[in-house]
Write a protein that holds these residues in place. Structure first.
Motif, mmCIF file in Angstrom:
data_model
loop_
_atom_site.group_PDB
_atom_site.id
_atom_site.type_symbol
_atom_site.label_atom_id
_atom_site.label_comp_id
_atom_site.label_asym_id
_atom_site.label_seq_id
_atom_site.Cartn_x
_atom_site.Cartn_y
_atom_site.Cartn_z
ATOM 1 N N LYS A 38 14.640 -2.971 18.951
ATOM 2 C CA LYS A 38 13.680 -3.244 20.033
ATOM 3 C C LYS A 38 14.381 -3.870 21.232
ATOM 4 N N SER A 39 15.521 -3.295 21.617
ATOM 5 C CA SER A 39 16.254 -3.768 22.789
ATOM 6 C C SER A 39 15.383 -3.575 24.022
ATOM 7 N N ARG A 40 15.514 -4.490 24.979
ATOM 8 C CA ARG A 40 14.755 -4.402 26.226
ATOM 9 C C ARG A 40 15.705 -4.509 27.403
ATOM 10 N N ILE A 41 15.521 -3.597 28.372
ATOM 11 C CA ILE A 41 16.345 -3.616 29.577
ATOM 12 C C ILE A 41 15.478 -3.244 30.776
ATOM 13 N N ALA A 42 15.972 -3.578 31.942
ATOM 14 C CA ALA A 42 15.339 -3.166 33.185
ATOM 15 C C ALA A 42 16.192 -2.083 33.823
ATOM 16 N N LEU A 43 15.543 -1.037 34.296
ATOM 17 C CA LEU A 43 16.231 0.064 34.962
ATOM 18 C C LEU A 43 15.766 0.139 36.410
ATOM 19 N N ARG A 44 16.704 0.125 37.337
ATOM 20 C CA ARG A 44 16.357 0.314 38.740
ATOM 21 C C ARG A 44 15.871 1.747 38.933
ATOM 22 N N PRO A 45 15.055 1.990 39.944
ATOM 23 C CA PRO A 45 14.548 3.360 40.154
ATOM 24 C C PRO A 45 15.657 4.409 40.247
ATOM 25 N N GLU A 46 16.775 4.083 40.886
ATOM 26 C CA GLU A 46 17.855 5.073 40.995
ATOM 27 C C GLU A 46 18.514 5.352 39.644
ATOM 28 N N GLU A 47 18.442 4.422 38.698
ATOM 29 C CA GLU A 47 18.940 4.667 37.337
ATOM 30 C C GLU A 47 17.910 5.455 36.539
ATOM 31 N N ALA A 48 16.649 5.082 36.677
ATOM 32 C CA ALA A 48 15.577 5.746 35.935
ATOM 33 C C ALA A 48 15.440 7.218 36.325
ATOM 34 N N ASP A 49 15.850 7.574 37.538
ATOM 35 C CA ASP A 49 15.769 8.970 37.985
ATOM 36 C C ASP A 49 16.596 9.913 37.111
ATOM 37 N N PHE A 50 17.549 9.399 36.365
ATOM 38 C CA PHE A 50 18.394 10.226 35.509
ATOM 39 C C PHE A 50 17.760 10.484 34.137
ATOM 40 N N ILE A 51 16.633 9.864 33.869
ATOM 41 C CA ILE A 51 16.017 9.955 32.546
ATOM 42 C C ILE A 51 14.809 10.872 32.604
ATOM 43 N N ILE A 52 14.795 11.851 31.720
ATOM 44 C CA ILE A 52 13.664 12.770 31.604
ATOM 45 C C ILE A 52 12.766 12.221 30.502
ATOM 46 N N VAL A 53 11.506 12.056 30.832
ATOM 47 C CA VAL A 53 10.551 11.435 29.901
ATOM 48 C C VAL A 53 9.570 12.466 29.380
ATOM 49 N N GLU A 54 9.354 12.452 28.078
ATOM 50 C CA GLU A 54 8.321 13.260 27.444
ATOM 51 C C GLU A 54 7.404 12.310 26.691
ATOM 52 N N GLU A 55 6.109 12.454 26.901
ATOM 53 C CA GLU A 55 5.154 11.596 26.214
ATOM 54 C C GLU A 55 5.043 12.021 24.760
ATOM 55 N N LEU A 56 5.116 11.045 23.857
ATOM 56 C CA LEU A 56 4.928 11.318 22.429
ATOM 57 C C LEU A 56 3.490 11.003 22.071
ATOM 58 N N ILE A 57 2.884 11.894 21.332
ATOM 59 C CA ILE A 57 1.519 11.675 20.877
ATOM 60 C C ILE A 57 1.583 10.981 19.528
ATOM 61 N N ASP A 58 0.935 9.818 19.441
ATOM 62 C CA ASP A 58 0.936 9.049 18.195
ATOM 63 C C ASP A 58 -0.030 9.695 17.212
ATOM 64 N N ALA A 59 0.496 10.245 16.118
ATOM 65 C CA ALA A 59 -0.321 10.922 15.118
ATOM 66 C C ALA A 59 -1.256 9.962 14.390
ATOM 67 N N GLY A 60 -0.967 8.656 14.452
ATOM 68 C CA GLY A 60 -1.783 7.670 13.747
ATOM 69 C C GLY A 60 -3.054 7.298 14.484
ATOM 70 N N LYS A 61 -3.263 7.844 15.690
ATOM 71 C CA LYS A 61 -4.468 7.497 16.462
ATOM 72 C C LYS A 61 -5.634 8.332 16.055
#
Length: 61
Positions: A38-61
């Motif tokens: 459960k590491s936590r970090i802050a990413l500046r917007p210019e760093e976050a632009d390199f990350i492609i995000v896909e939403e995961l659907i929680d099957a337990g809901k």
């Protein structure tokens, strides 16, 4: 453009599952949590632009 080495050194590798905890106001940094430890970090917007995000659907809901 390649992903900055800093992001990889922080432990965000391809296929890393993470959760966006919040974003600072005025397009500020994203605060994310990832990994078994459960590491936590802050990413500046210019760093976050390199990350492609896909939403995961929680099957337990």
């Amino acid at each position: 453009m390649d992903m900055p080495v800093k992001i990889i050194e922080m432990g965000i590798l391809p296929h890393t599952v993470f959760k966006i905890l919040y974003q600072a106001p005025f397009n500020g940094p994203l605060y994310v949590e990832f990994g078994e430890e459960k590491s936590r970090i802050a990413l500046r917007p210019e760093e976050a632009d390199f990350i492609i995000v896909e939403e995961l659907i929680d099957a337990g809901k």
